[in-house]
Design an enzyme around this catalytic site. Structure first.
Site, short mmCIF file in Angstrom:
data_model
loop_
_atom_site.label_atom_id
_atom_site.label_comp_id
_atom_site.label_asym_id
_atom_site.label_seq_id
_atom_site.Cartn_x
_atom_site.Cartn_y
_atom_site.Cartn_z
N LYS A 1 0.86 -1.18 0.00
CA LYS A 1 0.00 0.00 0.00
C LYS A 1 0.90 1.23 0.00
O LYS A 1 1.62 1.49 0.97
CB LYS A 1 -0.91 0.00 1.23
CG LYS A 1 -1.67 1.31 1.37
CD LYS A 1 -2.55 1.39 2.59
CE LYS A 1 -2.87 2.84 2.91
NZ LYS A 1 -3.74 3.01 4.08
N GLY B 1 -8.24 8.82 9.79
CA GLY B 1 -8.50 8.88 11.23
C GLY B 1 -9.55 9.89 11.65
O GLY B 1 -9.77 10.09 12.84
N ALA C 1 -9.67 5.27 4.11
CA ALA C 1 -9.62 6.33 5.11
C ALA C 1 -10.87 7.20 5.16
O ALA C 1 -11.45 7.53 4.14
CB ALA C 1 -8.42 7.26 4.90
N GLY C 2 -11.25 7.53 6.39
CA GLY C 2 -12.31 8.50 6.60
C GLY C 2 -13.64 7.96 7.08
O GLY C 2 -14.47 8.72 7.56
N ASN D 1 -9.12 1.55 9.59
CA ASN D 1 -8.39 1.18 10.79
C ASN D 1 -9.01 1.85 12.02
O ASN D 1 -9.60 1.21 12.89
CB ASN D 1 -6.91 1.55 10.64
CG ASN D 1 -6.02 0.99 11.75
OD1 ASN D 1 -4.85 0.74 11.51
ND2 ASN D 1 -6.52 0.77 12.95
N THR D 2 -8.93 3.19 12.06
CA THR D 2 -9.36 3.90 13.26
C THR D 2 -10.83 3.67 13.58
O THR D 2 -11.19 3.57 14.76
CB THR D 2 -9.09 5.41 13.09
OG1 THR D 2 -7.74 5.59 12.65
CG2 THR D 2 -9.28 6.16 14.40
#
Lengths: 261, 66
Positions: A103, A164, A190-191, A212-213
């Site tokens: 990635k 995040g 993301a987001g 992830n977050t």
């Protein structure tokens, strides 16, 4: 009933369209349980210096990610130029015995963590030339997405909102344009903040979502991982099913004939 | 002989190999990779690769990340 196909990236097929990170968890146990609950098959890791005199018994992240179960996706998080990103990918390939899938993310600024597009393009070209299979984090600019696919990236991964941030899909129309023109899998990276965000991304027609977050920072990460799995599946099925057209006025569901008055 | 290992200056006797450094790092059973002066040193060459004065060495492992 419409049958789904598998997610196909770099010649590999995946039943799960949810890709997850391994950062920000309390410990490896929680990481492992959350990944299991998410059903993800592609799992990102970061590459970092090891410290002198570190505890050799320190648990090894890769031990909880057996290669027969998961496809490891080393990332270049923390890199702010093409050179460092390429070096990180080469270290990852050595570390993982010739593993080609990476990635690529080249960041531009630590406040937004938005991608540095000129550096991302340089790194993508160099990595593709060096025989890497590059999944690339990018902005939601359709022209850049097209360019990255032309370079030979195996997947283009536009952000939905800053890494995040959990703000959800901020610009669905750009994501739709990217998907409409796509020649490689489009994965929102993301987001997303919660399961409905993941569902919306899939309803737009994304091939997958990387997060992830949103899982790790939930009060109960393992339950959120399970929710995300369902959100992804529900969104994918709704996309395949094809939603009804939006109408401005009502349309009764019950017949008008046969009422008793 | 002075060189930089993971960003920290080290002073060691000449003849030190990459494998000696890895042993000192106590990576244990973790997978790792080594770079010298921005070039990968393949695992098969760690034991025979001698660290030179002013080398920049990086030893990395995989950790949690998104």
């Amino acid at each position: 009933m419409t049958e789904d196909t598998k997610l196909s990236v770099a010649g590999m097929e995946f039943g799960s369209r949810l890709l997850v990170g391994t950062g920000k968890y309390k410990d490896h146990d929680q990481t492992r349980l959350a990944i299991e609950a998410s059903g993800a098959q592609i799992v990102t890791v970061a590459i970092r210096r090891t410290n002198i005199g570190q505890n050799p018994d320190e648990p090894n992240l890769l031990d909880i990610l057996p290669p027969e179960k998961y496809t490891i996706l080393p990332n270049t998080a923390g890199c702010y130029n093409a050179k460092d990103a390429v070096r990180t990918c080469r270290l990852a390939r050595e570390l993982l015995d010739g593993h080609k899938l990476v990635k690529l993310e080249v960041l531009g600024d630590d406040k937004t963590l938005f991608p540095d597009i000129p550096e991302t393009l340089v790194a993508a070209e160099e990595l593709v030339k060096d025989d890497f299979d590059v999944m690339v984090y990018t902005s939601d600019d359709p022209l850049i997405a097209r360019r990255l696919a032309e370079i030979g990236c195996v997947s283009v991964m536009p952000l939905a909102a800053p890494i995040g941030s959990g703000l959800g899909i901020r610009n669905p129309y750009n994501i739709i344009t990217i998907i409409e023109e796509a020649t490689v899998p489009i994965i929102v990276d993301a987001g997303v903040g919660t399961a409905s965000d993941a569902a919306i991304a899939m309803e737009l027609g994304c091939d997958g979502v990387l997060m992830n977050t949103a899982i790790a920072a939930a009060k109960d990460p393992i339950l959120m991982a399970s929710a995300m799995k369902k959100g992804i599946e529900a969104g994918r099925e709704a996309f395949l099913a094809g939603r009804m057209p939006r109408k401005r006025f009502a349309s009764a569901s019950s017949p008008i004939e046969g009422t008793i008055f | 002989m002075q060189f930089v290992l993971n960003g920290e200056t080290q002073d060691m006797s000449s003849g030190t190999t990459i494998q000696d450094l890895v042993n000192m790092m106590e990576v244990g059973t973790r997978r790792y990779a080594v770079e010298r002066n921005e070039e990968i040193v393949p695992r098969s060459l760690h034991a025979q690769t001698i660290v030179n004065d002013n080398d920049q060495i990086e030893v990395v492992v995989a950790i949690g990340g998104g």
